[in-house]
Design a protein around this motif. Structure first.
Motif, PDB file in Angstrom:
ATOM      1  N   ARG A 134      10.827  -4.019 -11.425  1.00  0.00           N
ATOM      2  CA  ARG A 134      10.216  -4.366 -12.712  1.00  0.00           C
ATOM      3  C   ARG A 134      10.054  -3.088 -13.519  1.00  0.00           C
ATOM      4  O   ARG A 134       9.419  -2.129 -13.076  1.00  0.00           O
ATOM      5  CB  ARG A 134       8.862  -5.026 -12.479  1.00  0.00           C
ATOM      6  CG  ARG A 134       8.201  -5.571 -13.733  1.00  0.00           C
ATOM      7  CD  ARG A 134       6.982  -6.385 -13.371  1.00  0.00           C
ATOM      8  NE  ARG A 134       6.112  -5.641 -12.474  1.00  0.00           N
ATOM      9  CZ  ARG A 134       4.905  -5.187 -12.815  1.00  0.00           C
ATOM     10  NH1 ARG A 134       4.411  -5.423 -14.004  1.00  0.00           N
ATOM     11  NH2 ARG A 134       4.181  -4.529 -11.947  1.00  0.00           N
ATOM     12  N   GLN A 161       9.749  -6.250 -17.444  1.00  0.00           N
ATOM     13  CA  GLN A 161      10.834  -7.189 -17.149  1.00  0.00           C
ATOM     14  C   GLN A 161      11.479  -6.831 -15.817  1.00  0.00           C
ATOM     15  O   GLN A 161      11.505  -5.662 -15.424  1.00  0.00           O
ATOM     16  CB  GLN A 161      11.893  -7.152 -18.253  1.00  0.00           C
ATOM     17  CG  GLN A 161      11.412  -7.698 -19.565  1.00  0.00           C
ATOM     18  CD  GLN A 161      12.561  -7.822 -20.561  1.00  0.00           C
ATOM     19  OE1 GLN A 161      13.681  -7.398 -20.315  1.00  0.00           O
ATOM     20  NE2 GLN A 161      12.274  -8.419 -21.695  1.00  0.00           N
ATOM     21  N   TYR A 162      11.994  -7.851 -15.147  1.00  0.00           N
ATOM     22  CA  TYR A 162      12.684  -7.626 -13.878  1.00  0.00           C
ATOM     23  C   TYR A 162      14.156  -7.371 -14.149  1.00  0.00           C
ATOM     24  O   TYR A 162      14.788  -8.061 -14.944  1.00  0.00           O
ATOM     25  CB  TYR A 162      12.498  -8.826 -12.934  1.00  0.00           C
ATOM     26  CG  TYR A 162      11.104  -8.856 -12.375  1.00  0.00           C
ATOM     27  CD1 TYR A 162      10.787  -8.153 -11.224  1.00  0.00           C
ATOM     28  CD2 TYR A 162      10.092  -9.551 -13.029  1.00  0.00           C
ATOM     29  CE1 TYR A 162       9.498  -8.146 -10.712  1.00  0.00           C
ATOM     30  CE2 TYR A 162       8.796  -9.556 -12.527  1.00  0.00           C
ATOM     31  CZ  TYR A 162       8.512  -8.853 -11.372  1.00  0.00           C
ATOM     32  OH  TYR A 162       7.236  -8.843 -10.879  1.00  0.00           O
ATOM     33  N   CYS A 216       5.417  -1.460 -14.728  1.00  0.00           N
ATOM     34  CA  CYS A 216       6.558  -1.115 -13.880  1.00  0.00           C
ATOM     35  C   CYS A 216       6.110  -1.120 -12.427  1.00  0.00           C
ATOM     36  O   CYS A 216       4.929  -0.978 -12.135  1.00  0.00           O
ATOM     37  CB  CYS A 216       7.088   0.276 -14.230  1.00  0.00           C
ATOM     38  SG  CYS A 216       7.700   0.462 -15.893  1.00  0.00           S
TER      39      CYS A 216
END
Length: 148
Positions: free
Chosen positions: A73, A77-78, A132
């Motif tokens: 991540r 977002q992944y 993150c």
């Protein structure tokens, strides 16, 4: 006195990650054949549009025949990154460092450049990671040892 000049062969900017980024890694292809393997945790020490460098307790060969997938991540977002080992080095007993060259098309590479530039601004200008998957330990080998 002898001076050695090291040539930087990278085409793209690399972002040095301190603390490192945690990722899940697995083998997805061997000789072009899909593989269903389990995953393991790794610590990504640097990343750029051309590849990444990570450490692991697993030993892999330098081979373009084996494709690895990294999941992490970044900025909320992944992302999945695919690549192969282009350099392997033993760091200490049971810990290996690898350089990965990404397999990616140019539109995706452009997205990576934008993503890593955004992350660099967050890290260096604002001193924050945002959302993150950062390693819980400052040193990647310590982080890796705590999860093995």
């Amino acid at each position: 006195m002898r001076t050695t000049v090291l040539e930087n062969k990278r085409e793209y900017f690399r972002l040095d990650l301190k603390p490192p980024l945690c990722a899940s890694m697995r083998i997805v292809l061997i000789d072009g054949q899909p593989k269903k393997t389990g995953s393991t945790s790794v610590c990504i020490e640097d990343i750029g549009a051309g590849g990444l460098r990570f450490i692991s307790h697993l030993k892999f060969p330098e081979s373009r025949r084996i494709i690895l997938e990294f999941d992490s991540r970044i900025c909320g977002q992944y992302y999945k990154f695919w690549g192969s080992v282009v350099r392997a080095e033993k760091k200490e007993e049971g810990i290996w460092e690898y350089a990965i060259a990404f397999y990616v098309d140019e539109p995706t590479r452009s997205k990576y450049i934008t993503l890593f530039n955004q992350l660099a601004v967050k890290l260096y200008k604002f001193k924050q990671w945002g959302s993150c998957d950062i390693c819980p330990k400052e040193e990647p080998m310590e982080c890796l040892r705590s999860r093995c």
